[in-house]
Design an enzyme around this catalytic site. Structure first.
Site, PDB file in Angstrom:
ATOM      1  N   GLU A  55       0.836  -1.210   0.000  1.00  0.00           N
ATOM      2  CA  GLU A  55       0.000   0.000   0.000  1.00  0.00           C
ATOM      3  C   GLU A  55       0.872   1.261   0.000  1.00  0.00           C
ATOM      4  OE1 GLU A  55      -3.517   1.670   3.032  1.00  0.00           O
ATOM      5  OE2 GLU A  55      -2.219   0.004   3.602  1.00  0.00           O
ATOM      6  N   LYS A 126      -9.056   2.927  -2.532  1.00  0.00           N
ATOM      7  CA  LYS A 126      -9.422   2.249  -1.293  1.00  0.00           C
ATOM      8  C   LYS A 126     -10.770   2.735  -0.776  1.00  0.00           C
ATOM      9  CE  LYS A 126      -7.267   1.226   3.243  1.00  0.00           C
ATOM     10  NZ  LYS A 126      -6.058   1.501   4.051  1.00  0.00           N
ATOM     11  N   CYS A 162      -5.644  -3.258   1.928  1.00  0.00           N
ATOM     12  CA  CYS A 162      -5.543  -3.351   3.393  1.00  0.00           C
ATOM     13  C   CYS A 162      -6.891  -3.491   4.110  1.00  0.00           C
ATOM     14  CB  CYS A 162      -4.750  -2.161   3.928  1.00  0.00           C
ATOM     15  SG  CYS A 162      -4.042  -2.461   5.582  1.00  0.00           S
TER      16      CYS A 162
END
Length: 598
Positions: A55, A126, A162
């Site tokens: 990330e 994200k 994540c």
């Protein structure tokens, strides 16, 4: 469901994937870009069809307020374009900060670029932004609303980041409902003791409930208070953990995935059971076709392995990596440590030697009129075993001078804590002057038990640049010393240091237990109050259940009060390695001036 990693496999039926577990530096965009290019090349050498990076790889994680500068965002995008220009047949998934100008201003996104054939094919933004503990992502980023699936030679891959997989229904479910056979999750997940087991549970459960392969890639390295331990992994659709990368070191996890066997179980795909309304709330599915030429041949791979570390070795490695990278990334090469002959300075010295080499560590003994002979000889023994140069600078001249300077102001008062702490502040001044003179950093030696209760002196033993064991309770310090001796080579920490009762040696015959309860009780109470956020009443109940082993109520309430009134000290302490579920620093944000009574 995977090909034998010891053979080349049926190329037409498999996708060779790689997780590039690398150590990036926050803000070093050019350096990070070069590292990404290097590891793309390594993945190509292994015949990978797809390589996934952690990330925010380009910026380093966490970039914090750097993302609020427009030139930083521009530089990170320029680096992405340079990387893309060098990517050929392989598909590279690279984390970066995406941005978008809207009528209400510029929006930033924690994003993953899908790169192939010298261009960015698509971008995933994200969706689930963590905003707890050490995470502040809602301060900076806007949540995405698309859940892309990339189709590589007909093999469908969902990409997310994540926190997205820590939700019971997230982008993975949307992507799997849209046909994803593999989910690739990019991470910068910091270390804390026991967390790797939680990650494995999340990844394997995701695979099991969605009947999908999951490739999880995580970064390694230290960044200020945080340490990233890697542990990248691949899980099978039945929830089996197929393999992991080694922790705390750069590594390329490579595996062949055969998705043909999945088709028989697609009708049992869990995501199809999720109501469409729930999926629609997460994001909209999209599919992007990538035309990739299959390799004619590729090298055989080593069999996958599940790596494991015991608790103490994982903590010790985290402390080494955090210390090493703090120095490396702040561009300092040498440290000074006040070596007292006690257990805390002993473990800090050992960690420093293991992190940067004995030649880059200088110990400084600072004996006072109250120092025992053993404290000096134990410091000498420790440094001799570790190969560390030891300077001996008695503080008596400075101590006498301070007493004389303050004699008139203090006349008529009884000597007490202020006079005792003068010794610690003299030592702090000497250590900082040495560091200032030679361009070194001072590593402080206070542990979590002391930081919690304020059993430390501002501008004294708290003075320094990095607090290596700031998040290590005293009882764990003892365990780590024994572990370091068992780890070898040799036993660098003398048993005399481990066995003697701890003392600050600021007055005659002083022992820690004169001011603090037994460390086993103290550390339990600190854990419950700090990390578990229990009320004092609940802690009393828990300790009373232990019978004679439990702390008395008066002791518990005294510990809690000490923790509360010393918040101002901790705000002025150096950063240190986070190893527990809740460390002092970014993890804990309580007001200093507070009228709340517990």
């Amino acid at each position: 469901m995977t090909t034998d990693n010891g053979s080349s496999g049926d190329i037409g039926a498999t996708l060779r994937v790689a997780a590039a577990q690398i150590n990036t530096s926050v803000g070093d965009i050019d350096g990070n870009a070069r590292l990404i290019e290097e590891w793309i090349s390594l993945a190509q050498d292994q015949g990978a069809d797809l390589v996934a990076f952690p990330e925010l790889t380009i910026t380093g994680y966490p970039p914090e307020d750097l993302v609020l500068y427009d030139n930083f965002i521009a530089a990170n995008k320029a680096a992405l374009n340079r990387i893309a220009a060098g990517v050929g047949n392989i598909v590279a998934l690279v984390g970066y900060v995406d941005s978008e100008v809207t009528e209400s201003g510029t929006k930033l996104y924690n994003a993953a670029a899908v790169i192939h054939n010298r261009k960015v094919v698509t971008t995933y933004r994200k969706i689930h932004l963590p905003n707890y503990g050490v995470f502040d992502e809602r301060r900076y980023f806007t949540a995405g609303n698309e859940c892309p699936v990339i189709s590589i030679r007909g093999i469908k891959v969902g990409v997310n980041i994540c926190e997205d997989i820590w939700e019971p229904i997230g982008p993975s479910e949307v992507q799997c409902a849209n046909g994803a056979q593999i989910v690739v999750n990019l991470n910068s997940s910091p270390y804390e003791s026991g967390k790797q087991g939680d990650r494995v549970d999340v990844v394997t459960d995701l695979s099991r409930r969605n009947r999908v392969f999951t490739l999880y890639t995580n970064q390694i390295g230290g960044q200020d208070e945080l340490v990233f331990d890697g542990g990248s992994m691949l899980a099978a659709p039945d929830g089996e953990l197929l393999g992991t990368a080694p922790r705390f070191e750069q590594s390329l996890l490579v595996a062949d995935i055969d998705v043909n066997a999945l088709e028989d179980s697609r009708t049992k795909h869990q995501s199809f059971a999720v109501p469409q309304d729930d999926l629609d709330k997460i994001g909209q599915p999209t599919t992007i076709e990538i035309v990739q030429t299959p390799a004619k041949s590729r090298p055989a791979l080593q069999p996958l392995t599940v790596h494991s570390l015991d608790r103490l070795e994982a903590v010790y490695r985290a402390l080494i990596v955090g210390t090493r990278d703090y120095l490396k990334k702040t561009r300092f090469k040498k440290v000074a440590i006040a070596v007292s002959g006690g257990i805390d300075s002993a473990i800090v010295t050992a960690i420093a030697v293991d992190a940067i080499g004995a030649e880059n560590v200088v110990g400084v003994a600072l004996p006072s009129r109250y120092s025992s002979e053993g404290s000096v000889t134990d410091a000498e023994d420790l440094c001799s075993r570790l190969g560390v140069e030891l300077w001996n600078i008695p503080i008596e001249p400075g101590h006498s001078a301070f007493e004389e300077m303050l004699s008139e102001a203090f006349e008529g008062t009884a000597p007490g804590l202020a006079e005792e702490n003068t010794q610690s502040r003299i030592r702090g001044n000497i250590m900082m002057t040495i560091a200032n003179k030679f361009g070194w950093l001072v590593l402080t030696t206070g542990n979590k038990s002391e930081m919690a209760t304020g059993y430390a002196t501002l501008y004294g033993d708290m003075a320094g640049a990095y607090a290596v064991i700031k998040d290590v309770p005293k009882t764990l310090v003892y365990e780590l010393c024994r572990h370091r001796n068992n780890r070898g080579p040799g036993s660098p920490i003398p048993n005399a240091i481990i066995d003697k009762p701890p003392s600050a040696e600021l007055r005659p015959d002083q022992l820690d237990e004169d001011s603090l309860p037994p460390y086993d009780q103290l550390d339990r109470v600190i854990h419950m109050y700090i990390e578990e956020r229990m009320s004092p009443d609940l802690i009393v109940e828990k300790e009373q259940a232990l019978g004679k082993e439990g702390a008395a109520e008066s002791v518990i309430r005294r510990i809690v009060r000490l923790i509360d009134i010393n918040e101002y000290k901790r705000r002025q302490s150096p950063p240190g390695v986070k190893i527990t579920g809740l460390a002092f620093g970014k993890d804990r944000r309580l007001p200093i001036a507070s009228g709340w009574q517990k």
